[in-house]
Design an enzyme around this catalytic site. Sequence first.
Site, PDB file in Angstrom:
ATOM      1  N   ASN A  38       0.828  -1.215   0.000  1.00 15.68           N
ATOM      2  CA  ASN A  38       0.000   0.000   0.000  1.00 15.68           C
ATOM      3  C   ASN A  38       0.860   1.262   0.000  1.00 15.68           C
ATOM      4  O   ASN A  38       0.506   2.266   0.604  1.00 15.68           O
ATOM      5  CB  ASN A  38      -0.928  -0.009   1.236  1.00 15.68           C
ATOM      6  CG  ASN A  38      -2.061   0.985   1.096  1.00 15.68           C
ATOM      7  OD1 ASN A  38      -2.608   1.158  -0.001  1.00 15.68           O
ATOM      8  ND2 ASN A  38      -2.402   1.674   2.172  1.00 15.68           N
ATOM      9  N   SER A 127      -5.148   1.839  17.415  1.00 14.03           N
ATOM     10  CA  SER A 127      -6.082   2.816  16.867  1.00 14.03           C
ATOM     11  C   SER A 127      -7.193   3.089  17.860  1.00 14.03           C
ATOM     12  O   SER A 127      -7.599   2.196  18.620  1.00 14.03           O
ATOM     13  CB  SER A 127      -6.680   2.237  15.577  1.00 14.03           C
ATOM     14  OG  SER A 127      -7.783   3.014  15.166  1.00 14.03           O
ATOM     15  N   ALA A 128      -7.719   4.315  17.803  1.00 10.85           N
ATOM     16  CA  ALA A 128      -8.878   4.656  18.637  1.00 10.85           C
ATOM     17  C   ALA A 128     -10.086   3.821  18.247  1.00 10.85           C
ATOM     18  O   ALA A 128     -11.071   3.786  18.974  1.00 10.85           O
ATOM     19  CB  ALA A 128      -9.202   6.138  18.480  1.00 10.85           C
ATOM     20  N   TYR A 151     -11.102  -5.093  11.347  1.00  7.77           N
ATOM     21  CA  TYR A 151      -9.889  -4.273  11.474  1.00  7.77           C
ATOM     22  C   TYR A 151      -9.684  -3.857  12.934  1.00  7.77           C
ATOM     23  O   TYR A 151      -8.604  -4.049  13.513  1.00  7.77           O
ATOM     24  CB  TYR A 151      -9.996  -3.025  10.573  1.00  7.77           C
ATOM     25  CG  TYR A 151      -8.958  -1.972  10.888  1.00  7.77           C
ATOM     26  CD1 TYR A 151      -7.610  -2.205  10.628  1.00  7.77           C
ATOM     27  CD2 TYR A 151      -9.313  -0.750  11.470  1.00  7.77           C
ATOM     28  CE1 TYR A 151      -6.649  -1.245  10.945  1.00  7.77           C
ATOM     29  CE2 TYR A 151      -8.366   0.208  11.783  1.00  7.77           C
ATOM     30  CZ  TYR A 151      -7.033  -0.049  11.516  1.00  7.77           C
ATOM     31  OH  TYR A 151      -6.092   0.893  11.836  1.00  7.77           O
ATOM     32  N   LYS A 155      -6.720  -5.013  15.897  1.00 11.88           N
ATOM     33  CA  LYS A 155      -5.887  -4.130  16.733  1.00 11.88           C
ATOM     34  C   LYS A 155      -6.048  -4.504  18.204  1.00 11.88           C
ATOM     35  O   LYS A 155      -5.068  -4.550  18.960  1.00 11.88           O
ATOM     36  CB  LYS A 155      -6.286  -2.662  16.521  1.00 11.88           C
ATOM     37  CG  LYS A 155      -5.952  -2.120  15.141  1.00 11.88           C
ATOM     38  CD  LYS A 155      -4.457  -1.991  14.953  1.00 11.88           C
ATOM     39  CE  LYS A 155      -4.078  -1.461  13.593  1.00 11.88           C
ATOM     40  NZ  LYS A 155      -2.657  -1.587  13.290  1.00 11.88           N
TER      41      LYS A 155
HETATM   42  P1  NAD Z   1      -0.249   2.699   5.170  1.00 18.34           P
HETATM   43  O1  NAD Z   1      -1.048   1.677   4.458  1.00 18.34           O
HETATM   44  O2  NAD Z   1       0.072   3.967   4.473  1.00 18.34           O
HETATM   45  O3  NAD Z   1       1.107   2.061   5.705  1.00 18.34           O
HETATM   46  C1  NAD Z   1       1.239   0.709   6.006  1.00 18.34           C
HETATM   47  C2  NAD Z   1       2.519   0.221   5.354  1.00 18.34           C
HETATM   48  O4  NAD Z   1       2.685  -1.180   5.652  1.00 18.34           O
HETATM   49  C3  NAD Z   1       2.501   0.349   3.834  1.00 18.34           C
HETATM   50  O5  NAD Z   1       3.720   0.899   3.389  1.00 18.34           O
HETATM   51  C4  NAD Z   1       2.331  -1.086   3.347  1.00 18.34           C
HETATM   52  O6  NAD Z   1       2.937  -1.309   2.088  1.00 18.34           O
HETATM   53  C5  NAD Z   1       3.034  -1.859   4.447  1.00 18.34           C
HETATM   54  N1  NAD Z   1       2.582  -3.229   4.592  1.00 18.34           N
HETATM   55  C6  NAD Z   1       1.300  -3.709   4.572  1.00 18.34           C
HETATM   56  N2  NAD Z   1       1.298  -5.026   4.754  1.00 18.34           N
HETATM   57  C7  NAD Z   1       2.613  -5.417   4.899  1.00 18.34           C
HETATM   58  C8  NAD Z   1       3.257  -6.662   5.122  1.00 18.34           C
HETATM   59  N3  NAD Z   1       2.548  -7.776   5.234  1.00 18.34           N
HETATM   60  N4  NAD Z   1       4.601  -6.683   5.215  1.00 18.34           N
HETATM   61  C9  NAD Z   1       5.330  -5.535   5.111  1.00 18.34           C
HETATM   62  N5  NAD Z   1       4.771  -4.330   4.893  1.00 18.34           N
HETATM   63  C10 NAD Z   1       3.419  -4.270   4.792  1.00 18.34           C
HETATM   64  O7  NAD Z   1      -1.027   2.996   6.549  1.00 18.34           O
HETATM   65  P2  NAD Z   1      -0.780   4.124   7.620  1.00 18.34           P
HETATM   66  O8  NAD Z   1      -1.920   5.051   7.556  1.00 18.34           O
HETATM   67  O9  NAD Z   1       0.580   4.655   7.523  1.00 18.34           O
HETATM   68  O10 NAD Z   1      -0.956   3.267   8.945  1.00 18.34           O
HETATM   69  C11 NAD Z   1       0.138   2.681   9.603  1.00 18.34           C
HETATM   70  C12 NAD Z   1      -0.372   1.883  10.793  1.00 18.34           C
HETATM   71  O11 NAD Z   1      -1.132   2.736  11.644  1.00 18.34           O
HETATM   72  C13 NAD Z   1      -1.292   0.733  10.423  1.00 18.34           C
HETATM   73  O12 NAD Z   1      -1.018  -0.365  11.265  1.00 18.34           O
HETATM   74  C14 NAD Z   1      -2.659   1.277  10.721  1.00 18.34           C
HETATM   75  O13 NAD Z   1      -3.577   0.265  11.051  1.00 18.34           O
HETATM   76  C15 NAD Z   1      -2.401   2.181  11.903  1.00 18.34           C
HETATM   77  N6  NAD Z   1      -3.370   3.256  12.028  1.00 18.34           N
HETATM   78  C16 NAD Z   1      -3.595   4.092  10.973  1.00 18.34           C
HETATM   79  C17 NAD Z   1      -4.544   5.094  11.076  1.00 18.34           C
HETATM   80  C18 NAD Z   1      -4.825   6.022   9.910  1.00 18.34           C
HETATM   81  O14 NAD Z   1      -5.861   6.650   9.884  1.00 18.34           O
HETATM   82  N7  NAD Z   1      -3.944   6.163   8.940  1.00 18.34           N
HETATM   83  C19 NAD Z   1      -5.282   5.245  12.260  1.00 18.34           C
HETATM   84  C20 NAD Z   1      -5.011   4.395  13.320  1.00 18.34           C
HETATM   85  C21 NAD Z   1      -4.063   3.398  13.196  1.00 18.34           C
HETATM   86  C1  UD1 Z   2     -12.216   5.889  10.077  1.00 16.76           C
HETATM   87  C2  UD1 Z   2     -12.289   4.424  10.473  1.00 16.76           C
HETATM   88  C3  UD1 Z   2     -11.397   4.168  11.671  1.00 16.76           C
HETATM   89  C4  UD1 Z   2      -9.967   4.621  11.387  1.00 16.76           C
HETATM   90  C5  UD1 Z   2      -9.998   6.105  11.012  1.00 16.76           C
HETATM   91  C6  UD1 Z   2      -8.611   6.559  10.638  1.00 16.76           C
HETATM   92  C7  UD1 Z   2     -14.555   3.722   9.849  1.00 16.76           C
HETATM   93  C8  UD1 Z   2     -15.896   3.306  10.337  1.00 16.76           C
HETATM   94  N1  UD1 Z   2     -13.670   4.087  10.779  1.00 16.76           N
HETATM   95  O1  UD1 Z   2     -12.714   6.655  11.125  1.00 16.76           O
HETATM   96  O2  UD1 Z   2     -11.382   2.797  11.977  1.00 16.76           O
HETATM   97  O3  UD1 Z   2      -9.157   4.440  12.524  1.00 16.76           O
HETATM   98  O4  UD1 Z   2     -10.853   6.268   9.874  1.00 16.76           O
HETATM   99  O5  UD1 Z   2      -8.529   7.910  10.419  1.00 16.76           O
HETATM  100  O6  UD1 Z   2     -14.277   3.712   8.664  1.00 16.76           O
HETATM  101  N2  UD1 Z   2     -16.836  11.899   6.177  1.00 16.76           N
HETATM  102  C9  UD1 Z   2     -17.682  12.517   5.281  1.00 16.76           C
HETATM  103  N3  UD1 Z   2     -17.477  12.305   3.956  1.00 16.76           N
HETATM  104  C10 UD1 Z   2     -16.482  11.492   3.472  1.00 16.76           C
HETATM  105  C11 UD1 Z   2     -15.626  10.862   4.406  1.00 16.76           C
HETATM  106  C12 UD1 Z   2     -15.840  11.081   5.755  1.00 16.76           C
HETATM  107  O7  UD1 Z   2     -18.595  13.253   5.676  1.00 16.76           O
HETATM  108  O8  UD1 Z   2     -16.370  11.326   2.247  1.00 16.76           O
HETATM  109  C13 UD1 Z   2     -17.034  12.148   7.621  1.00 16.76           C
HETATM  110  C14 UD1 Z   2     -17.362  10.914   8.430  1.00 16.76           C
HETATM  111  O9  UD1 Z   2     -18.726  10.653   8.449  1.00 16.76           O
HETATM  112  C15 UD1 Z   2     -16.788  11.300   9.811  1.00 16.76           C
HETATM  113  C16 UD1 Z   2     -15.593  12.184   9.463  1.00 16.76           C
HETATM  114  O10 UD1 Z   2     -15.815  12.640   8.129  1.00 16.76           O
HETATM  115  O11 UD1 Z   2     -17.727  12.066  10.518  1.00 16.76           O
HETATM  116  C17 UD1 Z   2     -14.260  11.456   9.515  1.00 16.76           C
HETATM  117  O12 UD1 Z   2     -14.347  10.292   8.712  1.00 16.76           O
HETATM  118  P1  UD1 Z   2     -13.057   9.382   8.408  1.00 16.76           P
HETATM  119  O13 UD1 Z   2     -11.958  10.229   7.920  1.00 16.76           O
HETATM  120  O14 UD1 Z   2     -13.517   8.261   7.541  1.00 16.76           O
HETATM  121  O15 UD1 Z   2     -12.610   8.862   9.845  1.00 16.76           O
HETATM  122  P2  UD1 Z   2     -13.433   8.026  10.950  1.00 16.76           P
HETATM  123  O16 UD1 Z   2     -14.818   7.787  10.525  1.00 16.76           O
HETATM  124  O17 UD1 Z   2     -13.226   8.715  12.242  1.00 16.76           O
END
Ligand code: NAD
Ligand code: UD1
Length: 341
Positions: A38, A127-128, A151, A155
């Site tokens: 990704n 994650s929250a 998902y 976590k």
């Molecule tokens: P991302 O997808 O951009 O980064 C994940 C990375 O892991 C990517 O570079 C992907 O190629 C790599 N990857 C996936 N599967 C793999 C595998 N099997 N072996 C080696 N590499 C692998 O995601 P992100 O937003 O940077 O998130 C990073 C972490 O934080 C994740 O564990 C995600 O669940 C957690 N997290 C993200 C968010 C968010 O909103 N972005 C919120 C809460 C928690």
């Molecule tokens: C989502 C994930 C959560 C993850 C988080 C990471 C779900 C149910 N939850 O949360 O597990 O950890 O992202 O950041 O998917 N919104 C719109 N229009 C859009 C997209 C979003 O109105 O096109 C609104 C949503 O309804 C929400 C807010 O924007 O109120 C944030 O949405 P989003 O960025 O998807 O985050 P979460 O829903 O908090």
Amino acid sequence: MARKTVLVTGGAGYIGSHTCVELLNAGFPVVVLDNFRNSHPEAIERVRKLAAGSLKLVTGDVCDSACLERLFAEESIAAVIHFAGLKAVGESVAKPELYYRVNVGGTLTLIEAMLKAQCSRFVFSSSATVYGDPQEVPVPENARFAPESPYGASKAMVERVLTDVAKANPSWRVALLRYFNPVGAHVSGEIGEDPLGPPDNLFPYVAQVAVGKREYLTIHGNDYPTRDGTGERDYIHVVDLARGHVAALDHLDELHAATAINLGRGIGGTVMEVLRAFEKACGHPIKHVVGPRRPGDVARYFADPAQAEKLLGWRAEFDIERACADTWRWQSRYPDGFRTR
Ligand code: NAD
Ligand code: UD1
């Protein structure tokens, strides 16, 4: 004292790449393990341009035990920050087995390799989402666990596994970092979030509408019990989040076993507030319509960030306006992310 090498799994991803920059700036030598499922290798090249220091890339899968054993044998790894995993909530509902395989199985493989190599310092991307629909806001770390998707459950399971491993191995120290909503980009505009396909999350979607890649934003409901009726979240700038990982490494030795810590601002922003801040950042109106609520969405949540300040000496610095300005710089410079020609 010289900084010791940190393994960053998933270091080419959105949060991982920003964390690599902050680690290098803080003087940590970094080894990235990523399979680019990704992400794009160009992200690593950009990190190298943004920060001096030692950054080594290993292309491989965190589920591959032979690859991990080799890596730990060849590198002297003092601590691991584990980002690698899958994060699309909808996909996890359709393919739960894949999410448990990669997120839970991958972490188990990593833990086993660490036990073998006697590496006992672990920072985990939780994650929250483990809180589900919280009963109180701001959400403290001892709030009830109620993940609503595979998902989220993956976590919660990994948190449990790491807690038990730390209990069984008293030398282990684990930070379970529960991120709220990571947004924004590096101030340089050179790295940022680069979703493949239509984004599910608000910030990348708004950014793509602003740059003309998508026609309009659909606001998922405006009848929530919030100040303007739209959903309220705790948007945390990705650079603040990255610095939270550096703080976690610096304070890991002082933590007890496995410790859960929220990383958020403790301040909510609504969808309408994000939209207005982004319009200000890009300098033009962003087309939007109001649609029905998105199934599974909650009205409002934001972190109680007190524990992070107490244990890590960390607090978020940047606000939504800054996150919008940085996202816009990245999005307008690279409309197709790392694939932009
Ligand atoms: P991302 O997808 O951009 O980064 C994940 C990375 O892991 C990517 O570079 C992907 O190629 C790599 N990857 C996936 N599967 C793999 C595998 N099997 N072996 C080696 N590499 C692998 O995601 P992100 O937003 O940077 O998130 C990073 C972490 O934080 C994740 O564990 C995600 O669940 C957690 N997290 C993200 C968010 C968010 O909103 N972005 C919120 C809460 C928690
Ligand atoms: C989502 C994930 C959560 C993850 C988080 C990471 C779900 C149910 N939850 O949360 O597990 O950890 O992202 O950041 O998917 N919104 C719109 N229009 C859009 C997209 C979003 O109105 O096109 C609104 C949503 O309804 C929400 C807010 O924007 O109120 C944030 O949405 P989003 O960025 O998807 O985050 P979460 O829903 O908090």
